[in-house]
Structure formats: C-alpha cells, structure tokens
Design an enzyme around this catalytic site. Sequence first.
Site, PDB file in Angstrom:
ATOM      1  N   LYS A 188      80.703  -9.320  45.042  1.00 54.20           N
ATOM      2  CA  LYS A 188      80.442 -10.758  45.134  1.00 54.20           C
ATOM      3  C   LYS A 188      81.178 -11.449  43.979  1.00 54.20           C
ATOM      4  CE  LYS A 188      78.270 -14.754  44.767  1.00 54.20           C
ATOM      5  NZ  LYS A 188      79.334 -15.399  43.954  1.00 54.20           N
ATOM      6  N   GLY A 241      77.573 -11.522  33.808  1.00 51.73           N
ATOM      7  CA  GLY A 241      77.342 -12.963  33.919  1.00 51.73           C
ATOM      8  C   GLY A 241      76.306 -13.404  32.905  1.00 51.73           C
ATOM      9  N   SER A 242      75.580 -14.446  33.259  1.00 52.78           N
ATOM     10  CA  SER A 242      74.667 -15.043  32.283  1.00 52.78           C
ATOM     11  C   SER A 242      73.322 -14.320  32.254  1.00 52.78           C
ATOM     12  CB  SER A 242      74.446 -16.509  32.651  1.00 52.78           C
ATOM     13  OG  SER A 242      73.822 -16.577  33.916  1.00 52.78           O
ATOM     14  N   THR A 245      70.895 -15.390  35.145  1.00 54.05           N
ATOM     15  CA  THR A 245      71.077 -14.691  36.429  1.00 54.05           C
ATOM     16  C   THR A 245      70.625 -13.238  36.298  1.00 54.05           C
ATOM     17  OG1 THR A 245      72.933 -16.138  36.932  1.00 54.05           O
ATOM     18  CG2 THR A 245      72.757 -14.141  38.234  1.00 54.05           C
ATOM     19  N   GLY A 246      70.902 -12.621  35.152  1.00 53.96           N
ATOM     20  CA  GLY A 246      70.460 -11.240  34.930  1.00 53.96           C
ATOM     21  C   GLY A 246      68.956 -11.092  35.128  1.00 53.96           C
ATOM     22  N   GLU A 264      75.743  -6.821  32.140  1.00 49.58           N
ATOM     23  CA  GLU A 264      76.619  -7.169  31.006  1.00 49.58           C
ATOM     24  C   GLU A 264      76.488  -8.666  30.844  1.00 49.58           C
ATOM     25  OE1 GLU A 264      78.398  -5.241  29.070  1.00 49.58           O
ATOM     26  OE2 GLU A 264      78.414  -3.353  30.180  1.00 49.58           O
ATOM     27  N   CYS A 299      83.593 -12.929  26.903  1.00 44.40           N
ATOM     28  CA  CYS A 299      82.215 -12.546  26.578  1.00 44.40           C
ATOM     29  C   CYS A 299      82.094 -12.065  25.141  1.00 44.40           C
ATOM     30  CB  CYS A 299      81.696 -11.517  27.552  1.00 44.40           C
ATOM     31  SG  CYS A 299      82.719 -10.061  27.649  1.00 44.40           S
ATOM     32  N   GLU A 398      75.028 -19.335  23.309  1.00 47.35           N
ATOM     33  CA  GLU A 398      76.413 -19.111  23.704  1.00 47.35           C
ATOM     34  C   GLU A 398      76.981 -20.389  24.326  1.00 47.35           C
ATOM     35  OE1 GLU A 398      77.051 -16.615  27.165  1.00 47.35           O
ATOM     36  OE2 GLU A 398      78.650 -15.601  26.101  1.00 47.35           O
TER      37      GLU A 398
HETATM   38  P1  NAD Z   1      76.555 -16.702  36.154  1.00 43.59           P
HETATM   39  O1  NAD Z   1      75.424 -15.796  35.837  1.00 43.59           O
HETATM   40  O2  NAD Z   1      76.253 -18.090  36.510  1.00 43.59           O
HETATM   41  O3  NAD Z   1      77.388 -16.124  37.388  1.00 43.59           O
HETATM   42  C1  NAD Z   1      77.854 -14.798  37.423  1.00 43.59           C
HETATM   43  C2  NAD Z   1      77.860 -14.325  38.861  1.00 43.59           C
HETATM   44  O4  NAD Z   1      76.514 -14.301  39.326  1.00 43.59           O
HETATM   45  C3  NAD Z   1      78.640 -15.221  39.823  1.00 43.59           C
HETATM   46  O5  NAD Z   1      79.288 -14.416  40.779  1.00 43.59           O
HETATM   47  C4  NAD Z   1      77.550 -16.034  40.467  1.00 43.59           C
HETATM   48  O6  NAD Z   1      77.898 -16.498  41.763  1.00 43.59           O
HETATM   49  C5  NAD Z   1      76.436 -15.019  40.554  1.00 43.59           C
HETATM   50  N1  NAD Z   1      75.101 -15.610  40.670  1.00 43.59           N
HETATM   51  C6  NAD Z   1      74.693 -16.826  40.234  1.00 43.59           C
HETATM   52  N2  NAD Z   1      73.390 -17.026  40.562  1.00 43.59           N
HETATM   53  C7  NAD Z   1      72.971 -15.907  41.196  1.00 43.59           C
HETATM   54  C8  NAD Z   1      71.733 -15.485  41.754  1.00 43.59           C
HETATM   55  N3  NAD Z   1      70.652 -16.273  41.747  1.00 43.59           N
HETATM   56  N4  NAD Z   1      71.653 -14.267  42.303  1.00 43.59           N
HETATM   57  C9  NAD Z   1      72.731 -13.445  42.312  1.00 43.59           C
HETATM   58  N5  NAD Z   1      73.928 -13.784  41.837  1.00 43.59           N
HETATM   59  C10 NAD Z   1      74.061 -15.006  41.264  1.00 43.59           C
HETATM   60  O7  NAD Z   1      77.546 -16.586  34.948  1.00 43.59           O
HETATM   61  P2  NAD Z   1      78.974 -17.276  34.818  1.00 43.59           P
HETATM   62  O8  NAD Z   1      78.721 -18.659  34.378  1.00 43.59           O
HETATM   63  O9  NAD Z   1      79.793 -17.040  36.024  1.00 43.59           O
HETATM   64  O10 NAD Z   1      79.621 -16.393  33.694  1.00 43.59           O
HETATM   65  C11 NAD Z   1      79.527 -16.722  32.352  1.00 43.59           C
HETATM   66  C12 NAD Z   1      78.555 -15.787  31.677  1.00 43.59           C
HETATM   67  O11 NAD Z   1      78.957 -14.436  31.851  1.00 43.59           O
HETATM   68  C13 NAD Z   1      78.532 -16.003  30.185  1.00 43.59           C
HETATM   69  O12 NAD Z   1      77.210 -16.035  29.730  1.00 43.59           O
HETATM   70  C14 NAD Z   1      79.269 -14.804  29.622  1.00 43.59           C
HETATM   71  O13 NAD Z   1      78.950 -14.428  28.350  1.00 43.59           O
HETATM   72  C15 NAD Z   1      78.934 -13.754  30.606  1.00 43.59           C
HETATM   73  N6  NAD Z   1      79.953 -12.722  30.587  1.00 43.59           N
HETATM   74  C16 NAD Z   1      79.615 -11.501  30.087  1.00 43.59           C
HETATM   75  C17 NAD Z   1      80.551 -10.487  30.019  1.00 43.59           C
HETATM   76  C18 NAD Z   1      80.178  -9.115  29.502  1.00 43.59           C
HETATM   77  O14 NAD Z   1      80.911  -8.176  29.705  1.00 43.59           O
HETATM   78  N7  NAD Z   1      79.069  -8.960  28.835  1.00 43.59           N
HETATM   79  C19 NAD Z   1      81.846 -10.718  30.485  1.00 43.59           C
HETATM   80  C20 NAD Z   1      82.163 -11.975  30.985  1.00 43.59           C
HETATM   81  C21 NAD Z   1      81.190 -12.967  31.052  1.00 43.59           C
END
Ligand code: NAD
Length: 494
Positions: A188, A241-242, A245-246, A264, A299, A398
Amino acid sequence: MDQSAIDALRNQPIAPQDMWIAGKPVQARDGATFDAISPIDGRPITRVPSGSAADMQAAVASARTAFEGGAWSNMAPAARKRILHRIADLIEQHALELAVLGVRDNGTEIGMAIKAEPGSAAATFRFYAECVDKIMGDVAPTDASVLALIHREAVGVVGAIVPWNFPLMIAAWKIAPALAVGNSVVLKPAEVASLSLLRLVALCHEAGLPDGVLNVVTGPGSVVGAALAESMEVDVLTFTGSGATGRRLLQASAASNLKPCYLELGGKSPNILFDDAPNLDQAIAVSAAAIFRNSGQVCVAGSRVLVQASIYDEVVEKLCQQAAAMRVGDPLDLATQAGAVSSEVQLSQNLAHVEAALAGGARLASGGARILEETGGYYMQPTVFADVTGDMKLAQEEVFGPVLGVMRFEDEAEAVALANQSIYGLAAGVWTGNLGRAHRMVKAIKAGVVHVNTYGGPDITVPLSGHKQSGNGSDKSIYALDKFSKLKTAWIQL
Ligand code: NAD
C-alpha cells in the site's frame, strides 16, 4: 547523469495508472480515482486508482492463493534468487525513469533521489537475492535418541504500508526480504507518492515474478490501509510512517488476527557537536545537510543539533550561513540541494511548527518562510531556530520538514540527558575526536543508529531499528529476514 536526459523526461505525459491485483493491471472496482499532484508546481500529473476495502480484500485473497499455490513459495531458491536479481537489473536499467517519476510525484531533489531511490532499491533487491539460498535451518543439540530440526518458513501473506518520502527505498526494504523468504506481498503506497511504486511492481512482473505474489493497492490510508491492517488473511504487517498510524495498526491487529506489526516510526534525532570535533567546519556542513536535504523529510534527519557552549555561537552562525546558501528549488535541476516539500498539507504543517516555535520562545536565526510561491509548488526556506530548550515543542515533536532546532549544553552528561529527553529513539550523531567519549556516547544514547563523525549513509548491511516510540523490529540487513519468517521444530524420536 546529465541534465538533458532529465529534461527529456520532466514533462512526459504520464498515462492514467493501474493497480496490480493477481498479476493484472486493474482499476478500482468502482472506477474511483484521485489526482497525483506534483509538488514542483502544484499541478495534477495523472490519475491514480482510489481503491476500496473490496479491492484490498481481492488483493489479499490473490496473495493468499499465490502463496498456497506454491509457484513462488515453493520455487527452488536458486530460481527465486535469479528473479530477484532480474528485478534489480530492471530497476537499474530504468533508474532515471523511476527517479524522475518519483521526483515529479514527491519533490525530492534528483541528485539525492537517483541514489536513494532506484540506486538503493536495486542494491536492496540484490542483497536479499543473495540471501535466498543461504537461509538455513538448524539441528538442535538434543539427546542422541532424538533428532530435532528447526525449519525456517515463510509466514504467508505480508502487508506492507509505506510513506511518501523515499517510496522505492522503503518499499524495497520490505518487499525484497519478504519475497526472498517466499512470502506473497500486498503493498500500500502513500497517496502522495504512488507512481514510482506502481512502475516498480510492473517491472517485478516483467522480471518473472508469478501472478499474485506482489499486489499493490493505491488509495486512502484510512480505507485501503485500514482494510489491510484489519484483514484476517494478512499474517504480518510491516509499516513505515507516523506514530499515530502505527497505533491504529496495533489496534487493528488486536481486533483481528493478532498479526505481528513491525513499525518504523518517526524521530527527533539529536546530532551532538563537542568542542573537540576533529573538523568543525565539516561537522557543520554535514549537520546542515542532515536536516535540510529532501527538505527535512528524512526519518533519521538530525533535527536537533546539540552544541557545546564553548563553540555554540560559532556553530549557530555557520549553520545559518549553510542554510541561507542552500539552493532550494526545482527538484529536477541537478544543481538543486533541496527540492519541494511533498505536499501542500506538509508545507502548512511545517509553517505551523515555525509559528509554534516562535510562540514557544525559540529564536528564529534563519529562514522560516514559504518561497517560490509563484511556481505553484511547495517550497520552504531551510530554517534554523537557536536557543531551543528541551521542554519546547520544537525539541519534542517531529516536524518532518526543513526546520532545525539548535540547543546548548555544557558537558557530556548534559548532552546525554538532552539527547535522551525524547519519546523517540531512531538516530543520533556525535562529533568528537575523543575515542573514549565516542564509545561512551554510543552506549548512552537511546537510538537505533548512532553516527560518529558523520551523519547518514548506513547501507543495506546494517539494520535500521527504532528504539522507544520510533518503532520495533528492523528494516534492512539480514535481521529483517526474521520479520518475514517463522520457526518450526520437527522433534523426531529415532
Ligand atoms: P502516515 O502514517 O500518515 O502514512 C504512512 C502510510 O500509512 C501511508 O501509506 C498512508 O496512506 C498509510 N495510512 C494512513 N492512515 C492509515 C490508516 N488509518 N490505516 C492504515 N494505513 C494508513 O505517515 P506519512 O505522513 O506518510 O509519513 C511521514 C512519517 O513517516 C513521519 O512521521 C516519518 O518520521 C515517518 N517515517 C519513518 C521512517 C522510518 O524508517 N522510521 C521512514 C520514513 C518516514
């Protein structure tokens, strides 16, 4: 890489996109689509299917059928290895096309994108291709009357949810080890950066990956991402991601089949400059790049620079010089050092963080504003706040943008305390000429990677592991294989 080759691709029309389910390019069942907006000029560049929960369920079902069918999961390891190498070959052959497509979608400067996206994705597929026929089981040291074999098996269906900042690199970190072990995958992408991943999945099929082994469903995270997380047929979820969402994914796992969720998440990484740094000017230049490249959307970005009091004024002044001299602009220009912020939403969040930092008492030393608005794109000045203290929002939250907070410390103990005053623990940097201090800092800092006298650059051979609320499990390296395999014991009475 030369500019004319990039320019030849920069305005090429991009056909409306398809998702991939069961080895076929498909539209969403209800025909819904969304615009892919380029952050370079704020204009739509193509349309992308907006999947539904039903589309996601079809993708998961196809992954399950492929896994149980064995075309990939039971393929001879040497043959699986050849296909993964072929994927890497195709990524390399299409490197510029993939990089430009991704940059048009998410705004990363091309000089960085070419290395970090196709370059790193190809290296990742090669690394795990080489693991395929070296993953072995064990024989346990039992009593002589028993033979105990420990088998390592694929988990089944892996769900992978990725963000927009480095879509190819991060997706490859998840797809390649999952496929190496024999799993099927449902991917996804983030809404803001789907295009290069849709192309990657097409290349994987061209390389000979059997139908249904790798599926991709585009669309809103709250719809298709949530359906993937809630599925009873997904065996493992891997996410970048964030933190918000995690948390949702962990809840979805608890409410469904208790699938392991590997996360992550974000960071607020401390980058610590001691007055015994061997080459202070180099430390300052690397520290500026560590927060401003890709407009801070990294990140592991060193978003808190901690400076020893004796060199504090000099470092702040030179960091501001670096920030002001940085070439921000057209990400498809090879001379650009920081491209566009990925979306209008992200840009407004960055500017809100600037307002909050000012309100919180931090001193704006450089930047702070949107620029190049006449292009229609989303650009921001590299921004330096000085006199940031540990309790400020800027030290704790962040930004995920080109906004640096500089903090002052007196001695090693205070540096450690400030560095660890965070819910995050993703990365850190330490600049010192004192070997003993370097090792003490590596041990004392709670983070998955501590750089010494450099920042950034760890390759596929080492894990990226979030400590504290930066996540769990590891992407990259041979350790990532553990997420996508399970152990089974055969206990045989002789
Ligand atoms: P996000 O959590 O909004 O989105 C990440 C992914 O999750 C996207 O594909 C999004 O469509 C999906 N998503 C959103 N809501 C969801 C839900 N309810 N259920 C399932 N999936 C869902 O994060 P973002 O804004 O895309 O990314 C930025 C964040 O990612 C920052 O906080 C950054 O630090 C983190 N990040 C971490 C790393 C790492 O390796 N630790 C690397 C890159 C980015």
